[in-house]
Design an enzyme around this catalytic site. Structure first.
Site, PDB file in Angstrom:
ATOM      1  CE  LYS A  39      -3.547   2.015   3.070  1.00  0.00           C
ATOM      2  NZ  LYS A  39      -4.222   1.812   4.369  1.00  0.00           N
ATOM      3  CD  GLU A  88      -0.272   0.759   9.683  1.00  0.00           C
ATOM      4  OE1 GLU A  88       0.640   1.271  10.366  1.00  0.00           O
ATOM      5  OE2 GLU A  88      -0.557   1.139   8.530  1.00  0.00           O
ATOM      6  CB  THR A 104      -3.538  -3.307   7.894  1.00  0.00           C
ATOM      7  OG1 THR A 104      -3.861  -2.176   7.101  1.00  0.00           O
ATOM      8  CG2 THR A 104      -2.388  -4.072   7.251  1.00  0.00           C
ATOM      9  CB  THR A 129       5.126 -10.738  15.968  1.00  0.00           C
ATOM     10  OG1 THR A 129       5.913 -10.246  17.049  1.00  0.00           O
ATOM     11  CG2 THR A 129       3.672 -10.392  16.276  1.00  0.00           C
ATOM     12  CG  ASP A 130       8.843 -12.139  19.846  1.00  0.00           C
ATOM     13  OD1 ASP A 130       8.307 -11.094  19.400  1.00  0.00           O
ATOM     14  OD2 ASP A 130       9.940 -12.131  20.436  1.00  0.00           O
ATOM     15  CD  GLU A 131       6.079  -7.006  19.809  1.00  0.00           C
ATOM     16  OE1 GLU A 131       5.225  -6.337  20.382  1.00  0.00           O
ATOM     17  OE2 GLU A 131       7.087  -6.524  19.253  1.00  0.00           O
ATOM     18  CE1 TYR A 153       2.608  -5.608  14.758  1.00  0.00           C
ATOM     19  CE2 TYR A 153       3.900  -6.020  16.746  1.00  0.00           C
ATOM     20  CZ  TYR A 153       3.677  -6.224  15.392  1.00  0.00           C
ATOM     21  OH  TYR A 153       4.517  -7.044  14.676  1.00  0.00           O
ATOM     22  CE  LYS A 157       1.778  -9.652  12.644  1.00  0.00           C
ATOM     23  NZ  LYS A 157       1.861  -9.592  11.167  1.00  0.00           N
ATOM     24  CG  ASN A 253      14.979  -1.811  25.474  1.00  0.00           C
ATOM     25  OD1 ASN A 253      15.149  -2.717  24.654  1.00  0.00           O
ATOM     26  ND2 ASN A 253      13.790  -1.547  26.006  1.00  0.00           N
ATOM     27  NE  ARG A 277       6.373   0.588  23.250  1.00  0.00           N
ATOM     28  CZ  ARG A 277       7.123  -0.165  22.440  1.00  0.00           C
ATOM     29  NH1 ARG A 277       7.306  -1.452  22.694  1.00  0.00           N
ATOM     30  NH2 ARG A 277       7.698   0.357  21.377  1.00  0.00           N
TER      31      ARG A 277
HETATM   32  P1  NAD Z   1       7.230  -2.432   8.230  1.00  0.00           P
HETATM   33  O1  NAD Z   1       6.351  -1.556   9.044  1.00  0.00           O
HETATM   34  O2  NAD Z   1       8.631  -2.021   7.959  1.00  0.00           O
HETATM   35  O3  NAD Z   1       6.548  -2.689   6.806  1.00  0.00           O
HETATM   36  C1  NAD Z   1       5.189  -3.004   6.648  1.00  0.00           C
HETATM   37  C2  NAD Z   1       4.880  -2.949   5.156  1.00  0.00           C
HETATM   38  O4  NAD Z   1       3.496  -3.298   4.967  1.00  0.00           O
HETATM   39  C3  NAD Z   1       5.064  -1.549   4.532  1.00  0.00           C
HETATM   40  O5  NAD Z   1       5.736  -1.650   3.301  1.00  0.00           O
HETATM   41  C4  NAD Z   1       3.628  -1.062   4.330  1.00  0.00           C
HETATM   42  O6  NAD Z   1       3.492  -0.150   3.247  1.00  0.00           O
HETATM   43  C5  NAD Z   1       2.902  -2.374   4.071  1.00  0.00           C
HETATM   44  N1  NAD Z   1       1.465  -2.279   4.386  1.00  0.00           N
HETATM   45  C6  NAD Z   1       0.911  -1.805   5.531  1.00  0.00           C
HETATM   46  N2  NAD Z   1      -0.428  -1.852   5.441  1.00  0.00           N
HETATM   47  C7  NAD Z   1      -0.718  -2.415   4.235  1.00  0.00           C
HETATM   48  C8  NAD Z   1      -1.924  -2.741   3.570  1.00  0.00           C
HETATM   49  N3  NAD Z   1      -3.109  -2.504   4.139  1.00  0.00           N
HETATM   50  N4  NAD Z   1      -1.861  -3.299   2.351  1.00  0.00           N
HETATM   51  C9  NAD Z   1      -0.659  -3.524   1.758  1.00  0.00           C
HETATM   52  N5  NAD Z   1       0.510  -3.219   2.331  1.00  0.00           N
HETATM   53  C10 NAD Z   1       0.479  -2.671   3.549  1.00  0.00           C
HETATM   54  O7  NAD Z   1       7.163  -3.853   8.912  1.00  0.00           O
HETATM   55  P2  NAD Z   1       8.308  -4.952   9.183  1.00  0.00           P
HETATM   56  O8  NAD Z   1       9.041  -4.588  10.396  1.00  0.00           O
HETATM   57  O9  NAD Z   1       9.024  -5.217   7.920  1.00  0.00           O
HETATM   58  O10 NAD Z   1       7.388  -6.211   9.552  1.00  0.00           O
HETATM   59  C11 NAD Z   1       6.897  -7.067   8.524  1.00  0.00           C
HETATM   60  C12 NAD Z   1       6.059  -8.152   9.140  1.00  0.00           C
HETATM   61  O11 NAD Z   1       6.839  -8.896  10.072  1.00  0.00           O
HETATM   62  C13 NAD Z   1       4.852  -7.641   9.917  1.00  0.00           C
HETATM   63  O12 NAD Z   1       3.776  -8.519   9.672  1.00  0.00           O
HETATM   64  C14 NAD Z   1       5.294  -7.712  11.364  1.00  0.00           C
HETATM   65  O13 NAD Z   1       4.192  -7.887  12.217  1.00  0.00           O
HETATM   66  C15 NAD Z   1       6.189  -8.931  11.326  1.00  0.00           C
HETATM   67  N6  NAD Z   1       7.247  -8.979  12.338  1.00  0.00           N
HETATM   68  C16 NAD Z   1       8.118  -7.937  12.460  1.00  0.00           C
HETATM   69  C17 NAD Z   1       9.160  -8.027  13.369  1.00  0.00           C
HETATM   70  C18 NAD Z   1      10.162  -6.903  13.500  1.00  0.00           C
HETATM   71  O14 NAD Z   1      11.030  -6.973  14.374  1.00  0.00           O
HETATM   72  N7  NAD Z   1      10.142  -5.874  12.659  1.00  0.00           N
HETATM   73  C19 NAD Z   1       9.293  -9.161  14.172  1.00  0.00           C
HETATM   74  C20 NAD Z   1       8.388 -10.220  14.019  1.00  0.00           C
HETATM   75  C21 NAD Z   1       7.374 -10.115  13.095  1.00  0.00           C
HETATM   76  P1  TYD Z   2      10.558  -1.558  19.359  1.00  0.00           P
HETATM   77  O1  TYD Z   2      11.730  -1.419  18.456  1.00  0.00           O
HETATM   78  O2  TYD Z   2       9.451  -0.571  19.240  1.00  0.00           O
HETATM   79  O3  TYD Z   2      10.031  -3.037  19.188  1.00  0.00           O
HETATM   80  P2  TYD Z   2       8.927  -3.841  20.061  1.00  0.00           P
HETATM   81  O4  TYD Z   2       8.237  -2.926  20.961  1.00  0.00           O
HETATM   82  O5  TYD Z   2       8.031  -4.341  18.976  1.00  0.00           O
HETATM   83  O6  TYD Z   2       9.689  -4.900  20.765  1.00  0.00           O
HETATM   84  O7  TYD Z   2      11.057  -1.521  20.863  1.00  0.00           O
HETATM   85  C1  TYD Z   2      12.045  -2.426  21.330  1.00  0.00           C
HETATM   86  C2  TYD Z   2      12.311  -2.103  22.785  1.00  0.00           C
HETATM   87  O8  TYD Z   2      12.886  -0.809  22.866  1.00  0.00           O
HETATM   88  C3  TYD Z   2      11.048  -2.033  23.624  1.00  0.00           C
HETATM   89  O9  TYD Z   2      11.330  -2.532  24.934  1.00  0.00           O
HETATM   90  C4  TYD Z   2      10.736  -0.548  23.701  1.00  0.00           C
HETATM   91  C5  TYD Z   2      12.103   0.069  23.681  1.00  0.00           C
HETATM   92  N1  TYD Z   2      12.189   1.411  23.056  1.00  0.00           N
HETATM   93  C6  TYD Z   2      12.775   2.459  23.759  1.00  0.00           C
HETATM   94  O10 TYD Z   2      13.250   2.302  24.907  1.00  0.00           O
HETATM   95  N2  TYD Z   2      12.843   3.687  23.162  1.00  0.00           N
HETATM   96  C7  TYD Z   2      12.335   3.910  21.929  1.00  0.00           C
HETATM   97  O11 TYD Z   2      12.410   5.056  21.433  1.00  0.00           O
HETATM   98  C8  TYD Z   2      11.733   2.820  21.214  1.00  0.00           C
HETATM   99  C9  TYD Z   2      11.149   3.028  19.850  1.00  0.00           C
HETATM  100  C10 TYD Z   2      11.692   1.581  21.823  1.00  0.00           C
END
Ligand code: NAD
Ligand code: TYD
Length: 340
Positions: A39, A88, A104, A129-131, A153, A157, A253, A277
Site C-alpha cells: 500500500k 501496521e 490491516t 510475531t513473538d509479541e 499491535y 497480530k 534496551n 510505554r
Molecule cells: P514495516 O512496518 O517495515 O513494513 C510493513 C509494510 O506493509 C510496509 O511496506 C507497508 O506499506 C505495508 N502495508 C501496511 N499496510 C498495508 C496494507 N493494508 N496493504 C498492503 N501493504 C500494507 O514492517 P516490518 O518490520 O518489515 O514487519 C513485517 C512483518 O513482520 C509484519 O507482519 C510484522 O508484524 C512482522 N514482524 C516484524 C518483526 C520486527 O522486528 N520488525 C518481528 C516479528 C514479526
Molecule cells: P521496538 O523497536 O518498538 O520493538 P517492540 O516494541 O516491537 O519490541 O522496541 C524495542 C524495545 O525498545 C522495547 O522494549 C521498547 C524500547 N524502546 C525504547 O526504549 N525507546 C524507543 O524510542 C523505542 C522506539 C523503543
C-alpha cells in the site's frame, strides 16, 4: 514444495523485512515470478527495492490487502505461494490509535485468506510475531503456549495468527505461521529501537530510552529471518504448524544503547530516559527448538557482526534515512517524544 514455487505473492514487500525478503528470494530463485503488493504506507518505501525494480521477474502492485478487488485478481492469475508481511507494525502507534492495525493486520489477512481459499495456493505463510505470547515470564515461549498479547499491535497480530490457523482447520488451507523475535538490519524504518538509535546518533541526537531501560528483547539479524522463511516456504508436511524464529540473543534496551554508543564512539550521556510505554512488555523471548530440530534452521549472524553491518549500512545510506526523517516522521517524533 521445493521446486514448485514458480509464482509467489509477497505482501508488504516495500517494508523492512519484506524488502529484505524480496531481495533474498529473487537472488536465490531468479526464475520465480514475484508479485509485491504494498500500500506504501508511511513505512513502505519504494527506495528499498530500487535495485531490483527493473527485474523482469519482479512486479510491483500498489494496493491495499484489505481491498478484495485488488487482491482477488492477483490470486486469479494462479499463485503457488503467499507470504503475508503486510501490517501496521509499531507498538507505540498502536497505543495512539489501533484502528488501522485492526483493519490491516486482521481484516487484511482475512481478505488474503478468502482469496487463497477461493483460488487456491500451495502454501500461505503468515508472518506473525513473538509479541503474540505477551510476557516471557520465566522461560522463552514455546509454540503451544497461551497467547496473551499486551499491546493493540500484538493483539491484532494474534487475531490474524489464529484466523490463519482457523482457515487451515476449517478449509484445509495449506497455511504455516511464523513467530519471530525483534529483527534488525538494513532498511528498517527509524522508529524502531535499533534503527532509531543509530540514526539519532549519526546526527548527535539524544537516545530516548523508555522507563528504566531494563526491558529485554531477543534480537535477530534480518537475513537469518529471511532464511528461516525460505525453509518454511519450501518444507513438506508442515501445514497448520507454527514455528518460532529467534536467535537466543537477549539484551536489555540500555545495553543495546551502550553497544551502539561504543561502536560509534559517542558519549553515554546521550542516553535520555523518557516516560515508559503503556503496557510495556518486560521480556519477549522464544524457544526455537522446533524450527531447529524439524527444519534444520539456525541463525548464522551473531549479534556483534549483525550490529556492525547494520551500523555500516546506516552510515553508508544517510540519504535513505534522511529522506524519511522529514515531514510525517518528524511530526510523529516531536509529538511522541517531545524531543528535538
Ligand atoms: P514495516 O512496518 O517495515 O513494513 C510493513 C509494510 O506493509 C510496509 O511496506 C507497508 O506499506 C505495508 N502495508 C501496511 N499496510 C498495508 C496494507 N493494508 N496493504 C498492503 N501493504 C500494507 O514492517 P516490518 O518490520 O518489515 O514487519 C513485517 C512483518 O513482520 C509484519 O507482519 C510484522 O508484524 C512482522 N514482524 C516484524 C518483526 C520486527 O522486528 N520488525 C518481528 C516479528 C514479526
Ligand atoms: P521496538 O523497536 O518498538 O520493538 P517492540 O516494541 O516491537 O519490541 O522496541 C524495542 C524495545 O525498545 C522495547 O522494549 C521498547 C524500547 N524502546 C525504547 O526504549 N525507546 C524507543 O524510542 C523505542 C522506539 C523503543
Amino acid at each position: 514444495m521445493s521446486n514448485s514455487i514458480k509464482k509467489i505473492l509477497i505482501t508488504g514487500g516495500l517494508g523492512f523485512i519484506g524488502s529484505n525478503f524480496v531481495r533474498y528470494f529473487i537472488n536465490k530463485y531468479p526464475d520465480c515470478q514475484i508479485i509485491n503488493l504494498d500500500k506504501i504506507t508511511y513505512a513502505g518505501n519504494p527506495d528499498n527495492l530500487l535495485d531490483i525494480q527493473d527485474n523482469p521477474n519482479y512486479q510491483f502492485v500498489k494496493g491495499d490487502i484489505t481491498d478484495a478487488k485488488t487482491v482477488n485478481p492477483l490470486f486469479e492469475q494462479g499463485l503457488d505461494a503467499v507470504v503475508n508481511f503486510a501490517a501496521e507494525t509499531h507498538v507505540d502507534r498502536s497505543i495512539d490509535d489501533a484502528s488501522q492495525f485492526i483493519m490491516t493486520d486482521v481484516y487484511g489477512t482475512y481478505v488474503l485468506l478468502e482469496a487463497a481459499r477461493k483460488f487456491g495456493v500451495k502454501r500461505f505463510v503468515q508472518i506473525s510475531t513473538d509479541e503474540v505470547y505477551g510476557e516471557a515470564v520465566a522461560v522463552p515461549c514455546k509454540e503451544a503456549d497461551t497467547l496473551m498479547p499486551k499491546s493493540p499491535y500484538a493483539a491484532s497480530k494474534a487475531g490474524a495468527d489464529r484466523l490463519v490457523y482457523s482457515y487451515y482447520t476449517t478449509y484445509n488451507l495449506p497455511a504455516v505461521i511464523t513467530r519471530c523475535s525483534n529483527n534488525f538490519g538494513a532498511y528498517q524504518y527509524p522508529e524502531k529501537l535499533i534503527s532509531l538509535l543509530i540514526t539519532n546518533l549519526l546526527e548527535d541526537k539524544p537516545l530516548p530510552i523508555y522507563g528504566d531501560g531494563k526491558n529485554k528483547r531477543d534480537w535477530i539479524y534480518v537475513t537469518d529471518h529471511c532464511r528461516a522463511l525460505d525453509m518454511v516456504l519450501h518444507a513438506d508436511n508442515i501445514e497448520g504448524e507454527v514455528f518460532n524464529v529467534g536467535s537466543q540473543c537477549e539484551y536489555d534496551n540500555l545495553s543495546i544503547a551502550k553497544t551502539i554508543l561504543d561502536l560509534l564512539g559517542k558519549p553515554h550521556d546521550l542516553i535520555t530516559f523518557v516516560g515508559d510505554r503503556a503496557g510495556h512488555v518486560k521480556r519477549h523471548a522464544v524457544n526455537t527448538d522446533k524450527i531447529k530440530n524439524e527444519l534444520g534452521w539456525t541463525p548464522e549472524t551473531d549479534f556483534q557482526t549483525g550490529m556492525q553491518k547494520t551500523i555500516n549500512w546506516y552510515k553508508e545510506n544517510t540519504k535513505w534515512w534522511r529522506k524519511i526523517k522529514t515531514c510525517e516522521y518528524m511530526e510523529y517524533y516531536r509529538t511522541h517524544y517531545n524531543l528535538k
